[in-house]
Design an enzyme around this catalytic site. Structure first.
Site, PDB file in Angstrom:
ATOM      1  CB  VAL A  82      -0.941   0.011   1.224  1.00 12.45           C
ATOM      2  CG1 VAL A  82      -1.784   1.283   1.237  1.00 12.45           C
ATOM      3  CG2 VAL A  82      -1.840  -1.222   1.228  1.00 12.45           C
ATOM      4  NE  ARG A  89      -7.364   8.013   1.923  1.00 11.70           N
ATOM      5  CZ  ARG A  89      -7.306   8.623   0.753  1.00 11.70           C
ATOM      6  NH1 ARG A  89      -6.164   8.749   0.112  1.00 11.70           N
ATOM      7  NH2 ARG A  89      -8.389   9.112   0.210  1.00 11.70           N
ATOM      8  N   GLY A  90      -7.989   2.157   5.022  1.00  9.27           N
ATOM      9  CA  GLY A  90      -8.759   0.931   4.882  1.00  9.27           C
ATOM     10  C   GLY A  90      -8.389   0.047   3.699  1.00  9.27           C
ATOM     11  NE  ARG A  93      -9.747  -6.882   8.060  1.00 13.71           N
ATOM     12  CZ  ARG A  93     -10.150  -6.975   9.322  1.00 13.71           C
ATOM     13  NH1 ARG A  93      -9.630  -6.199  10.253  1.00 13.71           N
ATOM     14  NH2 ARG A  93     -11.051  -7.858   9.657  1.00 13.71           N
ATOM     15  CD  GLU A 114       8.069 -15.690   4.877  1.00 17.16           C
ATOM     16  OE1 GLU A 114       8.547 -14.912   4.025  1.00 17.16           O
ATOM     17  OE2 GLU A 114       8.399 -16.877   4.957  1.00 17.16           O
ATOM     18  CG  ASN A 119       5.798  -3.107   8.513  1.00 18.66           C
ATOM     19  OD1 ASN A 119       5.037  -2.280   9.001  1.00 18.66           O
ATOM     20  ND2 ASN A 119       5.856  -3.349   7.218  1.00 18.66           N
ATOM     21  CE1 TYR A 126      -0.845  -8.240   6.418  1.00 17.89           C
ATOM     22  CE2 TYR A 126       1.313  -8.153   7.446  1.00 17.89           C
ATOM     23  CZ  TYR A 126       0.510  -8.024   6.324  1.00 17.89           C
ATOM     24  OH  TYR A 126       1.060  -7.671   5.127  1.00 17.89           O
TER      25      TYR A 126
END
Length: 162
Positions: A82, A89-90, A93, A114, A119, A126
């Site tokens: 991203v 901003r979704g 997901r 992974e 991060n 996740y």
């Protein structure tokens, strides 16, 4: 009106766009160039979701993608990217949920990936999507950070969001 994520299936022809988005999303040492992207897209069982943010009446702007692959009853996210301007901003997901739906439709009962232990933003994404840590690969990434191996399983049920 706020832009909302839109995910569409990408094809094997999208390597140039995906490589550009990968460059915009990752540090230079971790970027996949067009040749690497083409090699990944040529693998059997690969699925690609291209994510955009758009408002009604406007042309959606590509802001990320997810590449996964299915092998028997297991699937793996090979990369999820991203870009900076599309983050929080979704879209990440939405890409995860799209891939979970796709791989479940192809018979997968679990999805693994992974992520760098360093991060924090990706790990939070996740975790919020129901992934749990099942392993660790020491000094896996070019910067020396460990890779956490994460899993989201849904054996016998649809991969509904947690």
């Amino acid at each position: 009106m706020a832009a909302r994520p839109v995910i569409v299936a990408g094809g094997r022809h999208a390597g140039t766009l995906l490589a550009a988005l990968h460059r915009a999303a990752f540090p230079p040492a971790e970027c996949w160039d067009e040749a690497a992207m083409a090699a990944v897209l040529a693998m059997p069982g690969v699925l690609v979701g291209l994510g955009s943010l758009g408002t009604p009446g406007e042309e959606p702007v590509p802001g990320g993608f997810v590449i996964g692959r299915v092998a028997a009853d297991e699937a793996e996210i090979l990369t999820l990217a991203v870009t900076g301007e599309a983050r929080r901003r979704g879209l990440g997901r939405a890409l995860l949920d799209w891939m979970a739906d796709q791989v479940a439709a192809h018979g997968a009962e679990r999805l693994i990936l992974e992520v760098s232990a360093g991060n924090d933003a990706a790990r939070a994404l996740y975790r919020g999507a129901g992934f749990t840590e099942i392993g660790r690969r020491r000094a896996y990434y070019p910067d020396g950070s460990d890779a956490l191996v994460l899993e989201r399983a849904w054996v016998g049920q649809e991969p509904a969001a947690p």
